[in-house]
Design a protein around this motif. Sequence first.
Motif, PDB file in Angstrom:
ATOM      1  N   SER A   1      44.401  28.222  50.276  1.00 27.36           N
ATOM      2  CA  SER A   1      44.309  29.453  49.542  1.00 27.36           C
ATOM      3  C   SER A   1      45.189  30.508  49.739  1.00 27.36           C
ATOM      4  CB  SER A   1      42.866  30.088  49.530  1.00 27.36           C
ATOM      5  OG  SER A   1      42.591  30.409  50.845  1.00 27.36           O
ATOM      6  N   GLY A   2      45.392  31.557  48.780  1.00 27.47           N
ATOM      7  CA  GLY A   2      46.160  32.605  49.042  1.00 27.47           C
ATOM      8  C   GLY A   2      47.506  32.668  48.439  1.00 27.47           C
ATOM      9  N   GLY A   3      47.790  31.667  47.558  1.00 27.73           N
ATOM     10  CA  GLY A   3      49.088  31.877  46.880  1.00 27.73           C
ATOM     11  C   GLY A   3      48.836  32.543  45.690  1.00 27.73           C
ATOM     12  N   GLY A   4      50.043  32.760  45.027  1.00 31.35           N
ATOM     13  CA  GLY A   4      50.044  33.789  43.907  1.00 31.35           C
ATOM     14  C   GLY A   4      51.131  34.437  43.403  1.00 31.35           C
ATOM     15  N   LEU A   5      51.315  35.713  42.615  1.00 31.51           N
ATOM     16  CA  LEU A   5      52.687  36.138  42.308  1.00 31.51           C
ATOM     17  C   LEU A   5      52.991  37.269  43.138  1.00 31.51           C
ATOM     18  CD1 LEU A   5      51.871  36.300  38.381  1.00 31.51           C
ATOM     19  CD2 LEU A   5      53.164  34.689  39.356  1.00 31.51           C
ATOM     20  N   ALA A   6      54.209  37.316  43.305  1.00 33.96           N
ATOM     21  CA  ALA A   6      54.678  38.501  44.344  1.00 33.96           C
ATOM     22  C   ALA A   6      56.055  38.784  43.858  1.00 33.96           C
ATOM     23  CB  ALA A   6      54.812  38.001  45.827  1.00 33.96           C
ATOM     24  N   GLN A   7      56.410  39.682  44.229  1.00 33.02           N
ATOM     25  CA  GLN A   7      57.837  40.332  43.879  1.00 33.02           C
ATOM     26  C   GLN A   7      58.516  40.207  45.209  1.00 33.02           C
ATOM     27  OE1 GLN A   7      57.516  44.554  42.415  1.00 33.02           O
ATOM     28  NE2 GLN A   7      57.707  43.728  40.461  1.00 33.02           N
TER      29      GLN A   7
ATOM     30  N   LEU B   1      50.243  27.688  44.946  1.00 29.44           N
ATOM     31  CA  LEU B   1      51.594  28.125  44.278  1.00 29.44           C
ATOM     32  C   LEU B   1      51.936  29.451  44.638  1.00 29.44           C
ATOM     33  CD1 LEU B   1      53.646  27.545  42.151  1.00 29.44           C
ATOM     34  CD2 LEU B   1      52.273  28.634  40.448  1.00 29.44           C
ATOM     35  N   VAL B   2      53.064  29.482  45.167  1.00 29.74           N
ATOM     36  CA  VAL B   2      53.706  30.948  45.464  1.00 29.74           C
ATOM     37  C   VAL B   2      54.753  31.130  44.571  1.00 29.74           C
ATOM     38  CG1 VAL B   2      54.735  32.371  47.127  1.00 29.74           C
ATOM     39  CG2 VAL B   2      52.967  30.963  47.789  1.00 29.74           C
ATOM     40  N   THR B   3      54.844  32.167  43.745  1.00 31.98           N
ATOM     41  CA  THR B   3      55.942  32.762  42.735  1.00 31.98           C
ATOM     42  C   THR B   3      56.307  34.026  43.084  1.00 31.98           C
ATOM     43  OG1 THR B   3      54.840  31.268  40.997  1.00 31.98           O
ATOM     44  CG2 THR B   3      56.582  32.739  40.437  1.00 31.98           C
ATOM     45  N   VAL B   4      57.878  33.907  43.449  1.00 29.30           N
ATOM     46  CA  VAL B   4      58.415  35.190  43.969  1.00 29.30           C
ATOM     47  C   VAL B   4      59.191  35.696  42.835  1.00 29.30           C
ATOM     48  CG1 VAL B   4      59.486  36.687  45.717  1.00 29.30           C
ATOM     49  CG2 VAL B   4      57.735  34.790  46.114  1.00 29.30           C
ATOM     50  N   SER B   5      59.380  36.916  42.427  1.00 23.91           N
ATOM     51  CA  SER B   5      59.966  37.301  41.146  1.00 23.91           C
ATOM     52  C   SER B   5      61.008  38.209  41.877  1.00 23.91           C
ATOM     53  CB  SER B   5      59.410  37.810  40.046  1.00 23.91           C
ATOM     54  OG  SER B   5      58.716  39.026  40.357  1.00 23.91           O
ATOM     55  N   SER B   6      62.166  38.212  41.233  1.00 28.26           N
ATOM     56  CA  SER B   6      63.388  39.239  41.782  1.00 28.26           C
ATOM     57  C   SER B   6      63.410  40.543  41.227  1.00 28.26           C
ATOM     58  CB  SER B   6      64.664  38.473  41.527  1.00 28.26           C
ATOM     59  OG  SER B   6      64.787  38.477  39.993  1.00 28.26           O
TER      60      SER B   6
ATOM     61  N   ASN C   1      56.376  37.392  54.756  1.00 30.95           N
ATOM     62  CA  ASN C   1      56.844  38.612  54.591  1.00 30.95           C
ATOM     63  C   ASN C   1      58.014  38.562  54.082  1.00 30.95           C
ATOM     64  OD1 ASN C   1      54.352  39.808  55.784  1.00 30.95           O
ATOM     65  ND2 ASN C   1      55.403  39.820  57.780  1.00 30.95           N
ATOM     66  N   SER C   2      58.545  39.809  53.644  1.00 29.99           N
ATOM     67  CA  SER C   2      59.982  39.725  52.863  1.00 29.99           C
ATOM     68  C   SER C   2      60.360  38.444  52.170  1.00 29.99           C
ATOM     69  CB  SER C   2      61.109  39.955  53.965  1.00 29.99           C
ATOM     70  OG  SER C   2      60.678  40.908  54.670  1.00 29.99           O
ATOM     71  N   LEU C   3      59.260  38.348  51.097  1.00 27.31           N
ATOM     72  CA  LEU C   3      59.485  37.056  50.344  1.00 27.31           C
ATOM     73  C   LEU C   3      60.566  37.026  49.406  1.00 27.31           C
ATOM     74  CD1 LEU C   3      55.725  36.717  49.290  1.00 27.31           C
ATOM     75  CD2 LEU C   3      57.308  35.020  50.344  1.00 27.31           C
ATOM     76  N   LYS C   4      61.394  36.022  49.115  1.00 24.07           N
ATOM     77  CA  LYS C   4      62.347  35.856  48.455  1.00 24.07           C
ATOM     78  C   LYS C   4      61.966  34.943  47.147  1.00 24.07           C
ATOM     79  CE  LYS C   4      65.582  36.494  52.560  1.00 24.07           C
ATOM     80  NZ  LYS C   4      66.490  35.657  53.273  1.00 24.07           N
ATOM     81  N   PRO C   5      62.995  35.092  46.001  1.00 22.03           N
ATOM     82  CA  PRO C   5      62.681  34.216  45.029  1.00 22.03           C
ATOM     83  C   PRO C   5      62.765  32.859  45.472  1.00 22.03           C
ATOM     84  CG  PRO C   5      63.983  35.912  44.189  1.00 22.03           C
ATOM     85  CD  PRO C   5      63.887  36.227  45.900  1.00 22.03           C
ATOM     86  N   GLU C   6      63.624  32.426  46.303  1.00 24.28           N
ATOM     87  CA  GLU C   6      63.962  31.091  46.586  1.00 24.28           C
ATOM     88  C   GLU C   6      62.596  30.465  47.765  1.00 24.28           C
ATOM     89  OE1 GLU C   6      66.000  33.614  47.317  1.00 24.28           O
ATOM     90  OE2 GLU C   6      67.026  33.474  49.126  1.00 24.28           O
ATOM     91  N   ASP C   7      61.597  31.403  47.792  1.00 28.12           N
ATOM     92  CA  ASP C   7      60.579  30.929  48.450  1.00 28.12           C
ATOM     93  C   ASP C   7      59.555  30.313  47.353  1.00 28.12           C
ATOM     94  OD1 ASP C   7      60.704  33.983  50.642  1.00 28.12           O
ATOM     95  OD2 ASP C   7      61.287  31.853  51.063  1.00 28.12           O
ATOM     96  N   THR C   8      59.788  30.454  46.144  1.00 27.32           N
ATOM     97  CA  THR C   8      58.948  30.150  45.075  1.00 27.32           C
ATOM     98  C   THR C   8      58.772  28.513  45.363  1.00 27.32           C
ATOM     99  OG1 THR C   8      59.583  31.724  43.678  1.00 27.32           O
ATOM    100  CG2 THR C   8      58.617  29.680  42.826  1.00 27.32           C
ATOM    101  N   ALA C   9      57.646  28.103  45.529  1.00 27.91           N
ATOM    102  CA  ALA C   9      57.116  26.686  45.503  1.00 27.91           C
ATOM    103  C   ALA C   9      55.673  26.524  45.491  1.00 27.91           C
ATOM    104  CB  ALA C   9      57.942  26.089  46.690  1.00 27.91           C
ATOM    105  N   VAL C  10      55.363  25.356  45.463  1.00 28.53           N
ATOM    106  CA  VAL C  10      53.862  24.977  45.960  1.00 28.53           C
ATOM    107  C   VAL C  10      53.761  24.796  47.251  1.00 28.53           C
ATOM    108  CG1 VAL C  10      51.856  23.265  45.310  1.00 28.53           C
ATOM    109  CG2 VAL C  10      53.485  23.905  43.596  1.00 28.53           C
TER     110      VAL C  10
END
Length: 120
Positions: free
Chosen positions: A5-11, A115-120, A82-91
Amino acid sequence: QLQASGGGLAQAGDSLRLSCAASGRTLSSNAMGWFRQAPGKEREFVAAIRWELYYTNYLDSVKGRFTISRDNAKNTGYLQMNSLKPEDTAVYYCAVGSVWPLDRSHIEHWGQGTLVTVSS
């Protein structure tokens, strides 16, 4: 079973924490890890930790940003990102195994993905 658990949308620059609760037969394994799979790519190792010994291992691109930990009393592992990047986007998938270092070929149980989705 492994319950992630814990995935989601992030910037970009944000933080997320993934959790993986282990139960049943998965408790007999001595290492827990996280893998991820981005669209169109193979599943790759991200981080792993030994349950009884505080050994950890990380993908080079997440070192210094991600931290894997475990709470033996709760049979739960965590991945602090921490310091998430768009390239960390993945399941992201949690997994357990008994061979160290943990890799895909020695996984005994997989959890469902989150799913973790990181937007720029």
